[in-house]
Design an enzyme around this catalytic site. Structure first.
Site, PDB file in Angstrom:
ATOM      1  N   GLU A  60      -3.397   7.119   0.691  1.00 52.51           N
ATOM      2  CA  GLU A  60      -3.738   5.984   1.730  1.00 52.51           C
ATOM      3  C   GLU A  60      -5.096   5.946   2.379  1.00 52.51           C
ATOM      4  O   GLU A  60      -5.612   5.059   2.526  1.00 52.51           O
ATOM      5  CB  GLU A  60      -2.438   6.234   2.951  1.00 52.51           C
ATOM      6  CG  GLU A  60      -1.091   6.330   2.316  1.00 52.51           C
ATOM      7  CD  GLU A  60      -0.569   5.314   1.250  1.00 52.51           C
ATOM      8  OE1 GLU A  60      -0.855   4.090   1.543  1.00 52.51           O
ATOM      9  OE2 GLU A  60       0.207   5.516   0.666  1.00 52.51           O
TER      10      GLU A  60
ATOM     11  N   HIS B  78      -7.237   4.185  -0.016  1.00 50.01           N
ATOM     12  CA  HIS B  78      -7.053   2.673   0.116  1.00 50.01           C
ATOM     13  C   HIS B  78      -7.873   1.804   1.077  1.00 50.01           C
ATOM     14  O   HIS B  78      -8.281   0.724   1.042  1.00 50.01           O
ATOM     15  CB  HIS B  78      -5.606   2.337   0.625  1.00 50.01           C
ATOM     16  CG  HIS B  78      -4.505   2.101  -0.626  1.00 50.01           C
ATOM     17  ND1 HIS B  78      -4.980   1.324  -1.714  1.00 50.01           N
ATOM     18  CD2 HIS B  78      -3.289   2.646  -0.803  1.00 50.01           C
ATOM     19  CE1 HIS B  78      -3.965   1.127  -2.399  1.00 50.01           C
ATOM     20  NE2 HIS B  78      -2.913   1.965  -1.635  1.00 50.01           N
TER      21      HIS B  78
ATOM     22  N   MET C  75       2.189   3.951   4.146  1.00 51.79           N
ATOM     23  CA  MET C  75       1.384   2.574   3.900  1.00 51.79           C
ATOM     24  C   MET C  75       0.212   2.422   4.525  1.00 51.79           C
ATOM     25  O   MET C  75      -0.233   3.077   5.737  1.00 51.79           O
ATOM     26  CB  MET C  75       2.402   1.307   4.646  1.00 51.79           C
ATOM     27  CG  MET C  75       1.614   0.061   4.752  1.00 51.79           C
ATOM     28  SD  MET C  75       1.437  -0.804   3.056  1.00 51.79           S
ATOM     29  CE  MET C  75       0.236  -1.556   3.349  1.00 51.79           C
TER      30      MET C  75
HETATM   31  N1  TRP Z   1       0.704  -0.080  -0.450  1.00 48.93           N
HETATM   32  C1  TRP Z   1       1.426   1.179  -0.326  1.00 48.93           C
HETATM   33  C2  TRP Z   1       0.876   2.184  -1.044  1.00 48.93           C
HETATM   34  O1  TRP Z   1       0.856   2.119  -2.212  1.00 48.93           O
HETATM   35  C3  TRP Z   1       2.948   1.263  -0.881  1.00 48.93           C
HETATM   36  C4  TRP Z   1       3.609   0.072  -0.288  1.00 48.93           C
HETATM   37  C5  TRP Z   1       4.171  -1.238  -0.778  1.00 48.93           C
HETATM   38  C6  TRP Z   1       4.788   0.122   0.629  1.00 48.93           C
HETATM   39  N2  TRP Z   1       5.059  -2.006  -0.161  1.00 48.93           N
HETATM   40  C7  TRP Z   1       5.487  -1.258   0.512  1.00 48.93           C
HETATM   41  C8  TRP Z   1       5.219   1.078   1.478  1.00 48.93           C
HETATM   42  C9  TRP Z   1       6.881  -1.272   1.578  1.00 48.93           C
HETATM   43  C10 TRP Z   1       6.421   0.926   2.334  1.00 48.93           C
HETATM   44  C11 TRP Z   1       7.084  -0.500   2.348  1.00 48.93           C
HETATM   45  O2  TRP Z   1       0.381   3.107  -0.570  1.00 48.93           O
HETATM   46 ZN    ZN Z   2      -1.278   2.307  -2.862  1.00 47.24          ZN
END
Ligand code: TRP
Ligand code: ZN
Length: 853
Positions: free
Chosen positions: A297, A300, A262
C-alpha cells in the site's frame, strides 16, 4: 440480471467533462447521513453532450448548478444534467444509510466506525460523480459527527481546520489533499480508536507524521505494522529513489473489509489481518504478510496514486508494478529465495488455474462486466511477473532508468500500460515490441525443451519451442527471457545466463563440453510459462544438490516429488504396487541433513505439493488415485527419514527463529504421518508453545494426521482465544480443512458458533473459503455435497456481499480437470445460481462465462 453491461477497452473515450475541485460536506448521522458535494466542472472540448454522473444505492436530495436548481433526469444509476455552460459549480446532495450497507463498498460501518471503500467504483455509492480514474480532482472534505462516539474524523491529505459544536455534542474537521486524485482514492474514517504515533524523516529531511489507528485495546499489536511502514519508506528511497509527499501518513485497521488493504492517498484502510500482530497471537507468516501488505500500500503512493490508471482495463499498470515492488521489498529485507518460491507457488497453483478457467483474461483485460471481478491473480501476480521479465531483460539499471522516465513523463497523470512500456523502452533503448504481447494475450504459454549432446563436437544443443492456446485460439509468439544454468557432472556451473527466446522454436548451441551437462531450465521462473522437459530422476537429484540457485533446487525437488506421485497414480490405475525410488528418498534425506541450507528454504523443499498444486500440473485428474498416491508418497518419505526428522526436530526446537520454526513444524507434520507415537510431541509442543507459530504448527500436524488429541487441543484453543477474532479465524480454518466425511456437517455447526458471522468476510473466508479452496478431497466429494454447500452459501452472500461471493466461487468454475460426473454436478450448481432472480453483476459475469464454455 437486467443491467449487466459489458464494457470494452477498445471503446475508451475521454470524459466529456472533467472535475478539477471537489468539496465534500459529510454529515455523519447514522441512517440519515447527508453528503453535499460541490464540484467544479469543466467541459472537455467542444460538444453539446449532457453531463452524465454515476450514482448507485443513494437517494438524491437535490441538484444545483451555479446555485440554482438544475435541469436533470435520472435513469439506470445515472444522473443526466443538461447545460450549455463550459464551466460551472455543481452541488449534489445525497442521502445514505451506511448502517444498512453490508457490501462493504462505498460508505459503511465496521464495528461502530464509519469507513469507506471506493476502489474500483464505490465512490458512486457516496455521491453522484464522474467516477472514473481519469478524472483527477483536488479534494477538500469537511466531516461532522457526534464527538463522543466518533472522536477521530479522518480523510485524505492534511488537516486544515477543526471545531466543536458544543450544544449538539458534535464536532467537525476539514481535510485538504493538495494532490489531484481520482475518486477511487478518496477515503473517510470516523470512529474511536487507539492510536500509535511515530514519525519518519525523509531523505530530503522532511518530517512525516505516521499514525496507525486500531480498535480500542489493540495498541500493543500495532508495532509491527508501524515498523513495516518505516522500513517501506526507507526502502523506496534507497532502491527506487522515491520519497513520500504529504506531511502525514495514516493507516486505519478495520475488521470488516473485503480485501487486504487499500492505498487511499494519505489514509490507507487495512483489514485488521494485515495490521494486528503480537507473538502470542500471530504466526511468522502473519508477520511476513503484514510487512508485505504495508509495503504494497505504501508503494502505491507513487505507483498508483501519483501516476494512476487511465481506465480500469489498465489496472495492472498499478497492481502488477506494485506487487513487483512489494516482492522486491520483501526479498531485499528478507530471504530472496523463500519470497521467490512463495510467488512462484501463487503463479503455478492459482494463476495457472485461473488462466485455464472460464474467466481467463490477459493482464490487461479487454472486456469487463463487473470491475471487482478483475482484481485477480492474473492482473496482480502475472502482472508482476511481466514487470519482472522487463526487469530481467533491462537489468536493474535499465529498469530504474525506465522508472525515472515514467515518473518524469507521467507524474500527476492517468496513463496506460503502453505508456509504462514506452518509458521502459525509451529509457533503455531495448526494443519491447514483441514483449508487449504479454499485455494482450491470455493463457499460459507452454515452453517445451528438448536437448541433445553431440560427443564428437563437444556440443550441447538446446531447443526451446513455445506455444500458447487460449480458449481454443492459438496465440502469438512472445518474447520470453529464459534463464538457464548448465552443470557438469561434478556439479560445477559451466553456463549461467538468460536466453532471449523470441521465436516459436529456437535452438541454442553450447560448445567446448566434454560430457552432457545437466540443465537447470527457466531458473527462478524467469517467465510465467509452463515448462515441459523430460527430466530423469538422476538429473533432478543432481539439480537438487548442485544448482546455484536455491529456487532451482526447490523447483527440482517439487518436480521430483510430483513425478513420484504421478508415477504411483499410474501404478494404481494399472493395479500395480506403489513404490518410491530410493534415489528420491536419499535426495529427500539429503535436504533434511544439509545443515548449510537456510532452514526456511528446507521447510519449503520439504513441503509436499498440495493436492490442488498437483491438479494444476495435469489436464485431467483421477482424484481418488491422487489422494491415495500422494498419501503413500508422503508416508514413504517420512517413514524412511523418521530418525533424521526427529533428530532435526529436537535440535531446531531449541532455536528461536522463524526459519527454524518453519522447518521444525514441517518435520512434525511429516512425523505425524508416519505414526501416532509422535502424538505426545505434538501435545507437548502445543502446551509449551511460546508463540502462535508453534501453537498452530502443532494443531496443523494434529489436524492433518487426525490425531486423537485434536478435539482436546481445539477446545483448549477455543477457550484461550474465543474473544480474539483473528485468532479464531485460524481455529475455523483448521476445522474446515479436516479431511473427514462429516466435515460439511461440522462446518454447518461452526457457522452457528459465536465466533462466526456471515457479515464479516474474514470469518466467511476462514471457514467456507478455506473449505472450498483447500479441502480438495471433501469439496470435490463424488456426491456433490461440497458443491451444493458452497452454492447455498453463495446464494446467501449474493445479496449481502456480492464481492465476497464472487471471489469464493472460484473452485466451482474450475471444473475442467474433473471427471464428467463431477463436472455435471458443478455445472448444475452454476445453473442454479444463474437462475437466481436477483443475481449480482459480480456472480452473473462468472456464472454466465462459465456456463458458456
Ligand atoms: N487496490 C487495493 C490493493 O491492491 C486492493 C483493492 C481493490 C481493494 N479493490 C478493493 C481493497 C476493494 C478492498 C476493497 O492494494
Ligand atoms: Zn495494490
Amino acid at each position: 440480471m437486467s443491467q449487466a453491461q459489458e464494457k470494452h477497452l477498445k471503446d475508451y473515450a475521454k470524459p466529456a467533462f472533467t472535475i478539477t475541485h471537489v468539496d465534500l460536506n459529510v454529515i455523519l448521522d447514522g441512517k440519515n447521513t447527508k453528503i453535499t458535494t460541490t464540484s467544479k466542472v469543466i467541459r472537455n472540448g467542444e460538444h453539446q453532450h449532457e453531463l452524465v454522473l454515476d450514482g448507485e444505492q443513494i437517494s438524491l436530495g437535490s441538484v444545483k448548478l451555479n446555485g440554482s436548481s438544475a435541469d436533470y433526469r435520472q435513469h439506470d444509476n445515472q444522473l443526466f444534467i443538461a447545460t450549455e455552460l463550459n464551466e460551472f459549480d455543481l452541488e449534489v446532495v445525497s442521502l445514505l444509510d451506511p448502517e444498512a450497507n453490508s457490501s462493504l463498498e462505498g460508505l459503511y460501518m465496521s464495528d461502530g466506525a464509519y469507513c469507506t471503500q471506493c476502489e474500483a467504483e464505490g465512490f458512486r455509492r457516496i455521491t453522484y460523480f464522474l467516477d472514473r480514474p481519469d478524472v483527477l480532482a483536488i479534494y477538500t472534505v469537511r466531516i461532522e459527527a457526534d464527538k463522543a462516539a466518533f472522536p477521530f474524523l479522518l480523510s485524505n491529505g492534511n488537516l486544515i481546520d477543526k471545531g466543536e459544536m458544543p450544544r449538539s455534542g458534535r464536532h467537525f474537521v476539514k481535510w485538504h489533499d493538495p494532490f489531484p486524485k481520482p475518486s477511487y482514492l478518496f477515503a473517510l474514517v470516523a470512529g474511536d480508536f487507539d492510536l500509535l504515533n511515530d514519525s519518519f524523516t525523509t531523505q530530503s529531511g522532511r518530517e512525516v507524521k505516521l499514525q496507525v489507528f486500531v480498535d480500542k485495546g489493540n495498541l500493543h499489536k500495532a508495532d509491527h505494522a508501524m515498523a513495516s511502514l518505516k522500513k517501506s519508506m526507507k526502502w523506496d528511497e534507497t532502491r527506487f529513489g522515491l520519497e513520500y509527499d504529504l506531511d502525514i501518513y495514516m493507516i486505519v485497521a478495520v475488521d470488516f473489509f473485503n480485501m487486504g488493504a487499500m492505498e487511499n492517498k494519505g489514509l490507507n484502510v487495512f483489514n485488521t489481518k494485515y495490521v494486528l500482530a503480537d507473538k502470542a497471537s500471530a504466526t511468522d507468516d502473519d508477520y511476513h504478510g503484514i510487512e508485505s501488505v504495508v509495503g504494497h500500500e505504501y508503494f502505491h503512493n507513487w505507483t498508483g496514486n501519483r501516476v494512476t490508471c487511465r481506465d480500469w482495463f489498465q489496472l495492472s499498470l498499478k497492481e502488477g508494478l506494485t506487487v513487483f515492488r512489494d516482492q522486491e521489498f520483501s526479498s531485499d529485507v528478507g530471504s530472496r529465495a523463500v519470497n521467490r518460491i512463495q510467488a512462484i507457488r501463487v503463479m503455478k497453483n492459482q494463476q495457472f488455474a485461473e488462466d485455464a478457467e472460464p474467466m481467463s483474461h490477459p493482464i490487461r483485460p479487454e472486456s469487463v462486466i463487473e470491475m471487482n471481478n478483475f482484481y485477480t491473480v492474473t492482473v496482480y501476480d502475472k502482472g508482476a511477473e511481466v514487470i519482472r521479465m522487463m526487469h530481467t531483460i533491462l537489468g536493474e539499471e535499465g529498469f530504474q532508468a525506465g522508472m525515472k522516465c515514467y515518473f518524469e513523463r507521467h507524474d500527476g497523470q492517468a496513463v496506460t500500460c503502453d505508456d509504462f512500456v514506452n518509458a521502459m523502452q525509451d529509457a533503455s533503448g531495448k526494443d519491447l515490441t514483441l514483449f508487449r504481447r504479454w499485455y494482450s494475450q491470455a493463457g499460459t504459454p507452454v515452453v517445451t525443451v528438448t536437448d541433445k549432446y553431440d560427443a564428437d563436437k563437444g556440443e550441447y544443443h538446446l531447443t526451446v519451442s513455445q506455444q500458447v492456446v487460449s480458449k481454443g485460439v492459438k496465440g502469438q509468439t512472445l518474447h520470453i527471457p529464459f534463464s538457464l544454468e548448465l552443470l557438469d557432472n561434478t556439479g560445477e556451473s559451466i553456463v549461467n545466463k538468460v536466453l532471449d527466446v523470441t521465436k516459436a522454436c529456437q535452438t541454442f548451441v553450447f560448445d567446448g563440453l566434454n560430457h552432457a551437462p545437466t540443465a537447470s531450465l527457466l531458473q527462478d521462473f524467469s517467465a510465467p510459462v509452463k515448462l515441459v522437459y523430460d527430466f530423469s530422476i538422476d538429473q533432478l537429484v543432481h539439480l537438487m544438490r548442485h544448482a546455484s540457485s536455491e529456487v532451482a533446487r526447490w523447483e527440482a525437488s517439487v518436480q521430483l516429488i510430483s513425478q513420484t506421485i504421478w508415477h504411483n497414480i499410474a501404478q494404481l490405475q494399472q493395479q500395480q504396487v506403489m513404490t518410491v525410488d530410493s534415489r528420491v528418498i536419499e535426495a529427500f534425506r539429503g535436504i533434511i541433513l544439509d545443515v548449510n541450507l537456510d532452514q526456511a528454504l528446507v521447510a519449503e523443499i520439504l513441503s509436499i505439493p498440495s493436492a490442488s498444486a498437483l491438479i494444476e500440473q495435469v489436464d485431467s485428474v483421477d482424484l481418488d488415485a491422487l489422494e491415495k498416491a500422494r498419501e503413500f508418497v508422503v508416508e514413504e518419505l517420512a517413514s524412511a527419514c523418521e530418525d533424521e526428522l526427529l533428530a532435526r526436530y529436537r535440535e531446531l526446537s531449541t532455536l528461536d527463529a522463524a526459519g527454524a520454526r518453519a522447518f521444525k513444524n514441517i518435520a512434525l507434520s511429516l512425523l505425524c504421518q508416519v505414526s501416532d507415537v509422535h502424538e505426545s510431541v505434538v501435545e507437548k509442543q502445543y502446551y509449551n508453545a511460546q508463540n502462535m507459530t508453534d501453537c498452530l504448527g502443532a494443531l496443523k500436524a494434529a489436524t492433518s494426521a487426525q490425531l486423537t488429541c485434536l478435539p482436546a487441543l481445539l477446545s483448549d484453543f477455543e477457550s484461550k482465544w474465543h474473544s480474539t477474532p483473528l485468532v479464531m479465524d485460524k481455529w475455523l480454518t483448521l476445522q474446515a480443512l479436516i479431511n473427514t466425511d462429516d466435515v460439511i456437517v461440522q462446518i454447518k455447526q461452526l457457522t452457528k458458533h459465536n465466533s462466526f458471522s456471515f457479515s464479516n468476510p474474514n470469518r466467511v473466508r476462514s471457514l467456507i473459503g478455506a473449505f472450498a479452496s483447500a479441502n480438495t478431497y471433501q469439496f470435490h466429494r463424488a456426491d456433490g455435497e461440497g458443491y451444493r454447500y458452497l452454492t447455498q452459501i453463495l446464494i446467501k452472500l449474493n445479496k449481502s456481499n456480492p464481492q465476497v461471493a464472487s471471489r469464493m466461487i472460484t473452485p466451482l468454475i474450475q471444473f475442467a480437470k474433473f471427471d464428467a460426473s463431477r463436472q455435471q454436478l458443478m455445472k448444475q450448481c452454476l445453473q442454479e445460481l444463474k437462475n437466481l432472480p436477483d443475481l449480482s453483476k459480480d456472480l452473473y459475469e462468472k456464472v454466465t462465462k462459465s456456463l458458456a464454455e
